[in-house]
Design a protein around this motif. Structure first.
Motif, PDB file in Angstrom:
ATOM      1  N   PHE A 258      -0.461  -0.384   5.607  1.00 10.10           N
ATOM      2  CA  PHE A 258      -0.110   1.353   6.499  1.00 10.10           C
ATOM      3  C   PHE A 258       1.236   2.392   6.298  1.00 10.10           C
ATOM      4  O   PHE A 258       0.661   3.548   5.926  1.00 10.10           O
ATOM      5  N   ASN A 259       1.717   1.940   6.121  1.00  6.25           N
ATOM      6  CA  ASN A 259       3.051   1.874   5.926  1.00  6.25           C
ATOM      7  C   ASN A 259       3.734   2.563   4.160  1.00  6.25           C
ATOM      8  O   ASN A 259       3.868   4.099   3.988  1.00  6.25           O
ATOM      9  N   ALA A 260       2.996   1.856   3.782  1.00  6.00           N
ATOM     10  CA  ALA A 260       3.542   2.213   2.017  1.00  6.00           C
ATOM     11  C   ALA A 260       2.252   3.318   1.976  1.00  6.00           C
ATOM     12  O   ALA A 260       2.541   3.803   0.938  1.00  6.00           O
ATOM     13  N   VAL A 261       0.998   3.094   2.552  1.00  5.05           N
ATOM     14  CA  VAL A 261       0.118   4.709   2.177  1.00  5.05           C
ATOM     15  C   VAL A 261       0.531   5.355   3.156  1.00  5.05           C
ATOM     16  O   VAL A 261       0.470   7.149   2.460  1.00  5.05           O
ATOM     17  N   ARG A 262       1.291   5.770   3.903  1.00  5.19           N
ATOM     18  CA  ARG A 262       2.469   6.896   4.516  1.00  5.19           C
ATOM     19  C   ARG A 262       3.232   7.153   4.145  1.00  5.19           C
ATOM     20  O   ARG A 262       3.568   8.171   3.778  1.00  5.19           O
ATOM     21  N   GLU A 263       3.897   6.664   3.241  1.00  8.81           N
ATOM     22  CA  GLU A 263       4.894   6.678   2.224  1.00  8.81           C
ATOM     23  C   GLU A 263       4.917   7.257   1.546  1.00  8.81           C
ATOM     24  O   GLU A 263       5.287   8.508   0.594  1.00  8.81           O
ATOM     25  N   LEU A 264       3.666   7.032   0.365  1.00  8.50           N
ATOM     26  CA  LEU A 264       2.897   7.476  -0.423  1.00  8.50           C
ATOM     27  C   LEU A 264       2.740   9.426  -0.092  1.00  8.50           C
ATOM     28  O   LEU A 264       2.287  10.200  -1.217  1.00  8.50           O
ATOM     29  N   ASN A 269       3.052  12.908  -1.702  1.00 10.27           N
ATOM     30  CA  ASN A 269       2.211  14.237  -1.969  1.00 10.27           C
ATOM     31  C   ASN A 269       0.475  13.877  -2.786  1.00 10.27           C
ATOM     32  O   ASN A 269       0.634  14.004  -3.315  1.00 10.27           O
ATOM     33  N   VAL A 270       0.856  11.595  -2.502  1.00  9.07           N
ATOM     34  CA  VAL A 270      -0.831  10.769  -2.900  1.00  9.07           C
ATOM     35  C   VAL A 270      -1.573  11.500  -1.808  1.00  9.07           C
ATOM     36  O   VAL A 270      -1.826  11.232  -0.528  1.00  9.07           O
ATOM     37  N   PRO A 271      -2.389  11.306  -2.275  1.00 10.21           N
ATOM     38  CA  PRO A 271      -3.984  11.512  -1.800  1.00 10.21           C
ATOM     39  C   PRO A 271      -4.765  10.490  -1.222  1.00 10.21           C
ATOM     40  O   PRO A 271      -4.599   9.949  -1.659  1.00 10.21           O
ATOM     41  N   VAL A 272      -4.036   9.508   0.215  1.00 10.68           N
ATOM     42  CA  VAL A 272      -4.303   8.603   0.493  1.00 10.68           C
ATOM     43  C   VAL A 272      -4.236   8.410   1.596  1.00 10.68           C
ATOM     44  O   VAL A 272      -3.559   8.734   2.537  1.00 10.68           O
ATOM     45  N   PHE A 273      -5.213   7.454   2.317  1.00  8.73           N
ATOM     46  CA  PHE A 273      -5.516   7.378   3.340  1.00  8.73           C
ATOM     47  C   PHE A 273      -5.829   5.601   3.559  1.00  8.73           C
ATOM     48  O   PHE A 273      -7.056   5.524   3.001  1.00  8.73           O
ATOM     49  N   PHE A 274      -6.039   5.123   4.755  1.00  6.92           N
ATOM     50  CA  PHE A 274      -5.981   3.625   4.768  1.00  6.92           C
ATOM     51  C   PHE A 274      -6.788   3.457   6.199  1.00  6.92           C
ATOM     52  O   PHE A 274      -7.424   4.931   6.815  1.00  6.92           O
ATOM     53  N   SER A 275      -7.806   2.147   6.388  1.00  6.31           N
ATOM     54  CA  SER A 275      -8.799   2.577   6.817  1.00  6.31           C
ATOM     55  C   SER A 275      -8.993   1.058   7.325  1.00  6.31           C
ATOM     56  O   SER A 275      -9.140   0.412   5.967  1.00  6.31           O
ATOM     57  N   THR A 276      -9.372   0.177   8.183  1.00  6.69           N
ATOM     58  CA  THR A 276      -9.330  -0.570   8.664  1.00  6.69           C
ATOM     59  C   THR A 276     -11.412  -1.200   9.854  1.00  6.69           C
ATOM     60  O   THR A 276     -11.402  -0.089  10.067  1.00  6.69           O
ATOM     61  N   ASP A 277     -11.683  -2.077   9.491  1.00  9.55           N
ATOM     62  CA  ASP A 277     -13.234  -2.040  10.150  1.00  9.55           C
ATOM     63  C   ASP A 277     -12.398  -3.512  10.970  1.00  9.55           C
ATOM     64  O   ASP A 277     -10.752  -3.092  11.527  1.00  9.55           O
ATOM     65  N   ILE A 298       0.753  -0.678  -2.903  1.00  9.40           N
ATOM     66  CA  ILE A 298       0.077  -1.580  -1.982  1.00  9.40           C
ATOM     67  C   ILE A 298       0.068  -3.166  -2.548  1.00  9.40           C
ATOM     68  O   ILE A 298       0.716  -4.506  -2.068  1.00  9.40           O
ATOM     69  N   ALA A 299       0.197  -3.137  -3.845  1.00 10.71           N
ATOM     70  CA  ALA A 299       0.475  -4.806  -4.350  1.00 10.71           C
ATOM     71  C   ALA A 299       1.672  -5.660  -4.333  1.00 10.71           C
ATOM     72  O   ALA A 299       2.037  -6.059  -4.485  1.00 10.71           O
ATOM     73  N   ALA A 300       2.828  -3.852  -4.559  1.00 13.68           N
ATOM     74  CA  ALA A 300       4.599  -4.501  -4.033  1.00 13.68           C
ATOM     75  C   ALA A 300       4.451  -4.621  -2.390  1.00 13.68           C
ATOM     76  O   ALA A 300       5.730  -5.298  -2.597  1.00 13.68           O
ATOM     77  N   VAL A 301       3.454  -4.748  -1.659  1.00 11.94           N
ATOM     78  CA  VAL A 301       3.462  -4.939  -0.900  1.00 11.94           C
ATOM     79  C   VAL A 301       3.280  -7.046  -0.844  1.00 11.94           C
ATOM     80  O   VAL A 301       4.037  -7.612   0.611  1.00 11.94           O
ATOM     81  N   GLY A 302       2.544  -7.013  -1.454  1.00 12.93           N
ATOM     82  CA  GLY A 302       2.404  -8.893  -1.181  1.00 12.93           C
ATOM     83  C   GLY A 302       1.458  -9.028  -1.010  1.00 12.93           C
ATOM     84  O   GLY A 302       0.868 -10.388  -0.744  1.00 12.93           O
ATOM     85  N   VAL A 303       0.862  -8.202  -1.188  1.00 11.18           N
ATOM     86  CA  VAL A 303      -1.299  -8.865  -1.183  1.00 11.18           C
ATOM     87  C   VAL A 303      -1.933  -8.141  -2.349  1.00 11.18           C
ATOM     88  O   VAL A 303      -1.262  -8.179  -3.240  1.00 11.18           O
TER      89      VAL A 303
END
Length: 324
Positions: A258-264, A269-277, A298-303
């Motif tokens: 989530f934090n990586a997405v918001r930083e981007l 100014n990257v068009p990117v949003f997170f979503s979870t079920d 996102i890969a840099a997060v370690g997942v």
């Protein structure tokens, strides 16, 4: 009386939560999702007159208990519709991890419903087949019609069925799937949904969210559509966390994504949003132009990550694709 089908799992955008009829799996409100490809479930079914009992296998393992009961609900409905009594053999395989929040039940029951209807000789449209799949999983109804789809709530099969929403976002969307492997239990969370004090608050605004999402999809407005999906994920989680069991699905890696997405989005100014079920894994929604940048971050997060596109409706496959 044998058929094989493939279906793609769904990412919930405006998600349903809770069921007012557990047997027919009728949700309290409408929902909208998008199918993800190439992730898929392939299922072969055969009505076997000489067999003594139904046999269900997923990934080579025999399905028993509650899992078998949910498949029974779909099989028995097809038997009733087709007026057949023969035992069924059903084998299913997923091309992606199950039970970590990537919608395996949606593609599983969608593929099963398509294959069963075909094997039983039923001539049905996909919205009609979606009412069969819904008896296993409400999300599976939308996996039958595929791509961006809307499941309508209702008290019967005439009303509670799925239809596809045509939108130009089908070509633009890319999904970076962030794998956070933590087992999740969805059915119990649905069962107790209405006991959360947040549930009525969710019900009060979700109908407007449905209208907003449909309008954003018609306009192919990426930012608007996936900002809605991001906020709906937060709303859903608030409801699950405040139910009797206090379900908390997110893990530290979930929050890091989530934090990586918001930083981007905010810093670059990257068009990117997170979503979870209902799970710890994260769908990171972006565009084809920016997907490489997003995946690297996102890969840099370690997942572990996969890049998915929009998947189409459930399909009948050729005999050569059968699992047995």
């Amino acid at each position: 009386m044998k058929a094989t089908a493939k279906a793609h799992p769904i990412q919930g955008l405006i998600k349903y939560h809770g069921m007012r009829d557990e047997e027919l799996r009728l949700p309290y409100h409408d929902s909208i999702s998008v199918c993800t490809a190439p992730s898929a479930t392939t299922t072969t079914v055969e009505f076997q007159p000489d067999a003594k009992e139904d046999v269900y296998l997923i990934g080579g393992d025999r399905v028993e208990g509650r899992g078998a009961e949910r498949i029974d609900a779909v099989v028995e409905h097809v038997r009733d519709l087709a007026d057949v009594e023969h035992p069924v053999r059903l084998e299913s395989e997923n091309s992606f991890p199950s039970n970590i929040g990537f919608g395996s039940s949606s593609s599983g029951f969608a593929a099963a419903a398509m294959a069963l209807a075909e094997a039983a000789g039923l001539d049905m449209t996909r919205p009609e087949v979606s009412t069969i799949a819904r008896r296993g999983s409400s999300s599976a109804a939308r996996a039958v019609t595929g791509a961006f789809s809307h499941l309508y709530s209702g008290m019967n099969d005439r009303d509670c069925r799925s239809e596809r929403i045509e939108t130009d976002l089908e070509d633009e969307l890319r999904i970076v799937a962030a794998h956070v492997p933590a087992y999740k239990e969805t059915e119990q969370a649905h069962r107790e949904a209405a006991e959360s004090h947040m549930f009525q608050a969710r019900m009060a605004h979700v109908h407007h969210q449905i209208d907003e999402m449909r309008d954003a999809l018609y306009d192919a407005d990426f930012d608007r559509a996936f900002e809605l999906a991001e906020h709906d994920s937060l709303s859903l989680t608030a409801t699950t966390m405040t139910g009797p069991a206090g379900w908390v699905y997110w893990q530290p890696d979930t929050i890091a994504v989530f934090n990586a997405v918001r930083e981007l989005r905010e810093d670059e100014n990257v068009p990117v949003f997170f979503s979870t079920d209902t799970g710890a894994s994260v769908y990171v929604n972006t565009t084809a132009e920016h997907v490489d940048t997003v995946e690297n971050r996102i890969a840099a997060v370690g997942v572990d990550t996969d890049v998915w596109e929009v998947g189409g409706p459930a399909q009948i496959l050729s005999e050569s694709d059968a699992l047995f």
